[in-house]
Design an enzyme around this catalytic site. Structure first.
Site, mmCIF file in Angstrom:
data_model
loop_
_atom_site.group_PDB
_atom_site.id
_atom_site.type_symbol
_atom_site.label_atom_id
_atom_site.label_comp_id
_atom_site.label_asym_id
_atom_site.label_seq_id
_atom_site.Cartn_x
_atom_site.Cartn_y
_atom_site.Cartn_z
ATOM 1 N N LYS A 169 0.844 -1.215 0.000
ATOM 2 C CA LYS A 169 0.000 0.000 0.000
ATOM 3 C C LYS A 169 0.873 1.256 0.000
ATOM 4 O O LYS A 169 0.588 2.222 -0.704
ATOM 5 C CB LYS A 169 -0.940 -0.006 1.217
ATOM 6 C CG LYS A 169 -2.045 -1.051 1.102
ATOM 7 C CD LYS A 169 -2.854 -1.224 2.390
ATOM 8 C CE LYS A 169 -3.785 -2.429 2.254
ATOM 9 N NZ LYS A 169 -4.559 -2.709 3.478
ATOM 10 N N GLN A 181 -4.964 -1.385 9.543
ATOM 11 C CA GLN A 181 -4.767 -2.703 8.955
ATOM 12 C C GLN A 181 -5.345 -3.782 9.867
ATOM 13 O O GLN A 181 -5.099 -3.789 11.075
ATOM 14 C CB GLN A 181 -3.262 -2.929 8.701
ATOM 15 C CG GLN A 181 -2.941 -4.176 7.915
ATOM 16 C CD GLN A 181 -3.496 -4.171 6.492
ATOM 17 O OE1 GLN A 181 -3.631 -3.116 5.870
ATOM 18 N NE2 GLN A 181 -3.850 -5.326 5.984
ATOM 19 N N ASP A 206 -11.082 2.421 3.407
ATOM 20 C CA ASP A 206 -11.376 0.989 3.306
ATOM 21 C C ASP A 206 -12.870 0.744 3.071
ATOM 22 O O ASP A 206 -13.263 -0.359 2.669
ATOM 23 C CB ASP A 206 -10.990 0.276 4.616
ATOM 24 C CG ASP A 206 -9.606 -0.359 4.547
ATOM 25 O OD1 ASP A 206 -9.265 -0.892 3.477
ATOM 26 O OD2 ASP A 206 -8.887 -0.316 5.561
#
Ligand code: GUN
Length: 288
Positions: free
Chosen positions: A52, A96, A119
């Site tokens: 990422k 995460q 997200d």
């Protein structure tokens, strides 16, 4: 059989984002900025976060990685999230997953400001997405849609079977493909661990598109699909040998497919590309 090349598609999408970012910064605007919170030392998470951060650089973004030990208390983590929420120089925040067992994942997701939730996991975004409203779409599901769009694979009116009902992949992709979205209007069946084997086989054998996200190597075998199926393999499993494989018995299934995603180089790359699209949207929302 044709490959749905996630690497190629992701590179093209990221290059397009980089061109837009260059335009913004040349006109004097600040650089888009993504922050990632990583708790503990989970090896797959380390690898996803690395990817990422590298991709955000290619997109022309700034990124910040905030690392915390496995032992961080939930209240401390929530306080850090609040700080990032209130920091006007961060456009998008990723926490995460998975988190250590003593931390309630839903409390953490709920604490992320919906306007920074790239997200797309916050209930406000998930709800808006479900209702067909503008929202950050969960990145893996959005990435799959972008990949199908890139290769002009027909989705409208097709019969799509999703295997796995996780909040981060199975549930959102089944909603998105059923919705009246640009990549959508399919007839979707969502199957899961409680689906009887015979029913699963009835569904997958007549499916035009199969999307599998169960985390079991070789779960989808050649006898489960019809000739010409489009197969989207979301699995990323590391075998004892160190080899990375998906949820599909690729060698035997690929020959029956009209299109199939490789692992690696398929959906994984698209998840990261979709996060970049969401980050750019979060940044642009500041000016609208
Ligand atoms: N862990 C596995 N997939 C994901 C994802 O898409 N987002 C986050 N935040 N964590 C993950």
């Amino acid at each position: 059989m044709n490959l749905l090349d996630g690497k190629k598609c992701a590179e093209s999408l990221v290059a397009e984002i980089a061109r837009k970012v260059a335009g913004y910064t040349e006109s004097g605007l600040r650089t888009p900025h993504m922050t990632i919170i990583l708790v503990g030392e989970h090896a797959p998470s380390e690898s996803y976060v690395k990817s990422k951060i590298a991709t955000s650089g290619l997109a022309g973004f700034e990124s910040t990685l905030l690392r915390f030990p496995e032992t961080i208390r939930e209240s401390e983590l929530l306080a850090k999230i609040k700080e990032v929420n209130e920091d006007p120089t961060t456009d998008g925040l990723i926490v995460q997953l998975p988190l250590p067992k003593h931390i309630n994942q839903q409390h953490v997701i709920n604490a992320i400001a919906p306007e920074k939730d790239i997200d797309g996991f916050h209930p406000a975004n998930f709800g808006r997405m479900t209702l067909g409203q503008k929202a950050f779409r969960p990145a893996t599901a959005y990435g799959i849609c972008k990949l199908l769009q890139f290769y002009e694979v027909p989705v409208k009116a097709k019969h799509c079977v999703v295997i796995g009902r996780s909040n981060i992949v199975g549930k959102p992709i089944s909603i998105m493909l059923s919705n009246d979205f640009d990549i959508g209007n399919a007839t979707v069946t969502l199957t899961h661990i409680e689906t009887p084997r015979e029913l699963l086989l009835d569904e997958t054998r007549r499916a035009d598109i199969v999307i599998v996200a169960v985390g079991i190597p070789g779960f989808v075998t050649a006898d489960m699909v019809k000739d010409g199926v489009v197969l989207i393999d979301v699995g990323i499993n590391r075998l004892e040998s160190g080899k990375i494989v998906g949820d599909v018995d690729f060698e035997n299934v690929a020959q029956k497919c009209s299109w199939i995603t490789p692992v690696p180089g398929g959906v994984g790359r698209m998840t990261v590309a979709a996060l970049m699209i969401n980050t750019l949207m979060a940044y642009q929302n500041n000016f609208n």
